[in-house]
Structures are given as C-alpha cells and as structure tokens.
Design a protein around this motif. Structure first.
Motif, short mmCIF file in Angstrom:
data_model
loop_
_atom_site.label_atom_id
_atom_site.label_comp_id
_atom_site.label_asym_id
_atom_site.label_seq_id
_atom_site.Cartn_x
_atom_site.Cartn_y
_atom_site.Cartn_z
N TYR A 150 45.80 44.96 47.88
CA TYR A 150 45.45 43.30 47.35
C TYR A 150 44.41 43.17 46.53
CZ TYR A 150 48.76 42.13 51.26
OH TYR A 150 49.99 42.16 51.96
N LYS A 180 46.01 44.06 43.17
CA LYS A 180 47.13 42.98 42.94
C LYS A 180 46.09 41.87 42.52
CE LYS A 180 50.39 41.54 45.24
NZ LYS A 180 51.30 40.77 46.18
N LEU A 181 44.92 41.41 42.99
CA LEU A 181 44.20 40.51 42.49
C LEU A 181 43.76 40.71 40.87
CD1 LEU A 181 42.58 37.74 42.85
CD2 LEU A 181 40.71 39.18 43.77
N HIS A 212 46.98 40.15 38.87
CA HIS A 212 47.58 38.86 38.67
C HIS A 212 46.77 37.66 38.50
CE1 HIS A 212 51.46 40.85 39.19
NE2 HIS A 212 51.03 41.15 40.35
N LYS A 237 46.63 33.29 45.18
CA LYS A 237 47.66 34.07 46.27
C LYS A 237 47.08 35.32 46.75
CE LYS A 237 51.97 35.94 46.97
NZ LYS A 237 53.55 35.99 46.40
N GLU A 238 46.59 36.17 45.74
CA GLU A 238 46.30 37.68 45.96
C GLU A 238 44.77 37.45 46.47
OE1 GLU A 238 49.55 37.82 43.68
OE2 GLU A 238 47.61 36.91 42.79
N GLN A 244 45.28 36.62 50.07
CA GLN A 244 45.93 37.82 50.73
C GLN A 244 44.72 38.85 51.02
OE1 GLN A 244 48.75 38.94 48.00
NE2 GLN A 244 50.50 38.24 49.43
N LEU A 245 43.87 39.13 50.24
CA LEU A 245 42.65 40.07 50.34
C LEU A 245 41.93 39.51 51.38
CD1 LEU A 245 40.73 42.47 49.40
CD2 LEU A 245 40.03 40.94 47.50
#
Length: 290
Positions: A252, A255-256, A259, A263-264, A267-268
């Motif tokens: 995550y 992903k952060l 993006h 959202k990421e 999630q993290l």
C-alpha cells in the motif's frame, strides 16, 4: 445532569480506543517476557498503562484546545466545544498521572520511570513541537514506542536488549502509520498550523520516506530470528509470516507512491493497524510454542 454525555466526553478526552490499544501492546510485551503469568501484575499494568495514556491525551487536548477548534475532526471534542472546562480536564489529567505512576511503581520502579518519560515527552516535547517542525513526529514516536517495551519491563524489572527490540519495532511502525494519517488530514492539520509530513510536503518524496521506514520496520521485526536478541527470538516460519504481513503495508505504501490519493493512504493506515496488532499476537503465540 446528563451522565451519558459526561461519560462520552470523558472517553473523548482520554481517547479510550487509543488507550486500550496501548494497553494491548503492554500486555503483549508482558506475556512475551514472563515465565509465570501473574494476574495481579497484568491487572495493574493494564490499569496503570491506561491511566498514563489517558493522562497524556488529556494534557494534549488541554494544550491544543484552540487548534482543535479549527479542525472538523477535533472541533467537537469536549474542550473546544465548551462542554468541559479546562480546570476539570486538568484535574482528570493530573489525577490520572499520579494514580498511573503509583500503580506502575507498585509493579516496579522502572515501569513507573518509563511511564513518566512517556507522558513527559508526549506532552512537554512532542505536542509543543507539532506547530514548529515535522520532526515532532520523530519525538512523538518515542513515547509511542514505549508501551510494548513497558510490558517486558513490568515482567522483569530490567531494561536490556529484549525490551530494546520491542521498542525499535514499535518505533519504526510509528512513521508509516502516522504519516498515512498526516496525509489524510493534511488540509485539516494545515488549518491548525500543523505540517507533519516528512519535509513538510505531501508528495512522492514524502512517500519514499514512508517506504523506507516500512522496509526498516519489516527488517527490525524479523531480527529476533537470528537469536541475537537475548531470550526474545522467533522461529524461521514466524519470520516468514511477519515478512508477508509487512509486505501488505509495503504494497500500500508503493501504491500511495504511484497514485498519491487518500484512498491509498487510508489503506496504508488500516494495514498498519492490522500489522501492529497481529505482529504482537504472533510474537506471543511463537513464544509459547518454544
């Protein structure tokens, strides 16, 4: 008198959810260290730990009463909303401090010492530094990392490499966890004059720091498999499980980086909570399988 409202305000002032998570860490540290579980010590540790964290949170909200009023997330807390007077919050904070220290001292003096260090750093160093520098996160990570270690100290009355490792694990965890929150609350924090992202920016460079600290966390978490950390060691299969668990956080974080959306970051943040909870459970289970 609305006792339901008073109780709700009391829970908000002392942050009951956060306090209970800290108690969980302390109890996990105790179970990792002890050879004989003593119910009284467990109860005293839980109560003393809760009181110390509750006191820190109350002092923090007293100091940040005016800035809390500027943020949606905190403006309905009892002090900025005007439902509780500062003097009442101070009575609660001081009472919790004295009683918490006394209870931890009854376990052993070192437990009380680390409890006192925790509350001092959180209220007298971390909180005043928040509007000044992002380095406040580094300072705040120190009291944040004490609870896991405190449980070991409560069980053994010693500070050595084992509680030191527990401290390091929770210390490195603080950074990706808190920076994920700071990313989500960036605009709100800005209203209050706080900028707690690495180097003060919400960008890819900040996420690189998150990735680095997450990687360090994974490495530190499996060091006990090398059996160089005294009586605190884990099986190789446990280390593999911890790497897999840490990889979720790392995924995550990456992903952060790609993006850069809330959202990421969310999630993290959630995966970090899952990580620190499960890693403590896994360590305890591994210990009792030895």
């Amino acid at each position: 008198m609305n006792f339901t409202l008073i109780y709700r305000d009391f829970k908000q002032l002392t942050k009951v959810g956060l306090s209970l998570s800290v108690v969980f860490s302390s109890l996990a540290g105790y179970l990792l260290a002890t050879e004989e579980i003593k119910a009284l010590t467990l109860i005293l540790l839980a109560i003393g730990g809760y009181l110390m964290v509750g006191a820190s949170n109350a002092f923090n909200q007293i100091i940040e009463k005016d800035t809390d009023a500027l943020m949606k997330r905190t403006m309905n807390r009892p002090l900025p909303a005007g439902r509780m007077h500062v003097s009442m919050a101070m009575v609660i904070a001081v009472s919790f401090t004295i009683l918490g220290l006394a209870i931890l001292y009854s376990i052993n003096p070192k437990s009380a010492l680390f409890g006192a260090i925790s509350i001092f750093l959180y209220t007298s160093v971390y909180t005043p530094l928040k509007p000044i520098t992002p380095l406040a996160v580094f300072v705040g990570a120190i009291p944040g990392a004490i609870p896991f270690m405190l449980g070991w100290v409560a069980a053994t009355n010693t500070f050595s490499i084992e509680p030191g490792m527990l401290f390091l694990i929770q210390f490195f965890w603080q950074f990706p966890h808190f920076w994920a929150i700071a990313w989500l609350q960036f605009d709100e924090y800005k209203k209050a004059g706080f900028n707690l992202m690495p180097m003060g920016k919400k960008n890819k460079k900040a996420v690189i720091q998150i990735i680095i600290y997450t990687s360090c966390l994974i490495i530190v978490s499996i060091i006990p498999v090398l059996k160089i950390t005294g009586t605190f060691y884990i099986y190789p299969i446990t280390a593999i499980l911890l790497v897999a668990l840490g990889s979720i956080m790392l995924y995550y974080a990456i992903k952060l980086y790609k993006h850069q959306t809330n959202k990421e970051a969310r999630q993290l943040m959630l995966s970090s909570v899952l990580y620190i909870t499960l890693i403590q459970v896994i360590y305890v289970v591994d210990k009792f399988l030895h």
